[in-house]
Design an enzyme around this catalytic site. Sequence first.
Site, short mmCIF file in Angstrom:
data_model
loop_
_atom_site.label_atom_id
_atom_site.label_comp_id
_atom_site.label_asym_id
_atom_site.label_seq_id
_atom_site.Cartn_x
_atom_site.Cartn_y
_atom_site.Cartn_z
N CYS A 164 21.04 -7.36 -19.30
CA CYS A 164 20.65 -6.50 -18.20
C CYS A 164 20.70 -6.70 -16.75
O CYS A 164 20.76 -6.22 -15.60
CB CYS A 164 18.53 -7.31 -18.10
SG CYS A 164 18.10 -8.86 -18.29
N HIS A 225 13.96 -10.72 -16.91
CA HIS A 225 14.35 -9.40 -17.31
C HIS A 225 14.64 -8.86 -15.76
O HIS A 225 13.48 -8.52 -15.16
CB HIS A 225 13.89 -9.23 -18.40
CG HIS A 225 14.04 -7.50 -18.18
ND1 HIS A 225 15.26 -6.67 -18.79
CD2 HIS A 225 13.94 -6.01 -18.69
CE1 HIS A 225 16.03 -5.69 -18.92
NE2 HIS A 225 14.97 -4.83 -18.68
N ASP A 248 14.33 1.15 -15.56
CA ASP A 248 15.28 0.34 -16.45
C ASP A 248 16.72 0.62 -17.48
O ASP A 248 16.00 1.54 -18.17
CB ASP A 248 14.49 -0.88 -17.35
CG ASP A 248 14.73 -1.58 -17.77
OD1 ASP A 248 16.11 -2.39 -17.55
OD2 ASP A 248 14.16 -2.17 -18.35
N ASP A 290 0.13 -10.23 -23.55
CA ASP A 290 -0.68 -11.56 -24.78
C ASP A 290 0.56 -12.16 -24.96
O ASP A 290 1.06 -11.35 -26.05
CB ASP A 290 -1.86 -11.74 -24.76
CG ASP A 290 -3.05 -11.08 -23.97
OD1 ASP A 290 -3.07 -10.97 -22.74
OD2 ASP A 290 -4.32 -10.89 -24.89
#
Length: 598
Positions: A164, A225, A248, A290
């Site tokens: 990444c 990331h 991204d 979550d």
Amino acid sequence: MYDLLVHIQTTWDTRSYAVGSFVLLCNPWLKDDPVYMPLEVQLQEYVKSDFGLVYTGTHVNISKRPWSFGQYEPGVLEACLKLLQVSPQHLKDKHRDYVRRADPIYLSRVICAMVNCNDDLGLLEGRWDGSYRGGVSPTEWSSSADILHRWASSNCSPVRYGQCWVFASVLCTVMRVLGIPSRVVTVFNAAHDTNGNLKIEEIYSTRGQKCEKLGLSKDSIWNFHVWVECWMRRPDLGPEFDGWQVVDPTPQEKSAGVYCCGPCPVVAIQRGCLNVPYDTSFIYASVDADVVRMIVRDGLVVDRTVDTQWVGQLIYTKSIESDRPENLTRAYKSHQKGRAAVAANAHVMQKCRAQPLAMAACSPPDISSTMLGSETGRSHTLEVSLQIERVPSVGESICVCVTVKNRASRHRVLVEHVSAQLKQYCCSPQEPFWAAHKELHIQAGQVLTLHHAISASEYECVLAGEDIVNIGVVMKDVRTKERVLSTAEFNITAPQITIEVLGGDSIQMRKESTVQVSFTNTFSKVLSGAVLTVEGSGLLQGKQQSRLVLLQPGQTIQKTVSIMATSPGTKLLMASLSHSHSPSAITRSFHRVSVVTS
């Protein structure tokens, strides 16, 4: 050549013209350009600067990885323009592609897809399995110019391998070359939500061991990331969505059938506007999903807890004119009602990532909670927390503190299980390298503090340079079978390699300078076949090494090298230390060198 391109753009007062082999694209100095940035200090940092920092590690122990964007290096501009010329959009319709290059929205999507090679003649091939034969380990890259040169000189064959931060750093270089202000951003504890339900499931055994997902979900959380923010107006959305946009290039999920992501307005993420293009729902989950942690025994969920704070815990970029981090977390997560609105309309997350006018069909809902039986539903009368007393450096013990509070009105007999595992930032953990368990007694209302120490000798034999430690504790009530889980993840600080440029870190172009590099073994064990490697794009030809058959504890290995730069700008020296029993370097250090013409 880069300055010449900007000068020509400014002189012509234009958006996009073909001039010989050049295509004049965006001009952030021009007020009516969609990438206009008003402050010169911002332009210096986000367009002109050829040096940056990428933040890695964990949110409790952040590491800095310097990166040379290298937009002034010979051949880099040509390579960036070549990316456009071999893109699927250009090959399909050259005229339409030339016209649309004035649009930074279009341009960022084209380049984002071209940085990875999944759909086209792109720059980089990604790999995350730890095997990098036939290429370069992602951790060894420190310069975009090296990658762009390799790609351009290999007839557009993908460069192996990227992860990444490599994808993002190269994208940042290309965007700056094309005139779009850009910066590299790190999200700590970033979620990859494949099914769009804003929930990431993690499974633990009754002994505190983090387990594979049993094939039930491809969701995951990376300790960090890295993506890019690009500055632009969004006339397709209105002025409220102007500004920084997430782009991204790491190939995770497809957007409109192609491996790219964004541009997505940061303000849309902050407000929870999931129907805003592009890919807002996926990016929102990356910073605000979550975590559902389940203790599983014989295929049965015996406890389930929800952590709403873990994902997107910290979001960093390099500060303007400083090596300090700028905290962007509130820019992504400061909304008051956004998360509640998203939760109330969870069906939006069950659709695929946003497209310009519509959203496509998508993956099925998560099935882990329906496939596994459940014994949950009881309220906990045990409170358990786990903390690392201090983040250790290599050679120091890992000190773990477990706090237990008995909220019941009776005496209890408990069994504690603690497990420690190594993991990479993007992968599931390995088998435990250390475990402990014991029985204890706790009175009604009592609070117990338990201490564990994992000595260096217990982790050094399995530790690799980039590894992260996951520790889980499960506390079980012997009578009621109630179980409570607490976890922590952190990275151990690696030993440092000393890099010293004699005469100072500012050197003259085409003049030799001497660099001394050294490493002292802080491990408690002998390192067999120690190799100290020094390299530097634009400073050294190839790699230079020093070797020792046996590097004793406390002993130092050294290497003296001569460097000479052939072009001005910021260059990076990189040194690494490996040994015969480690599959990769156990530590890497970087040193910035400023090259001046006189």
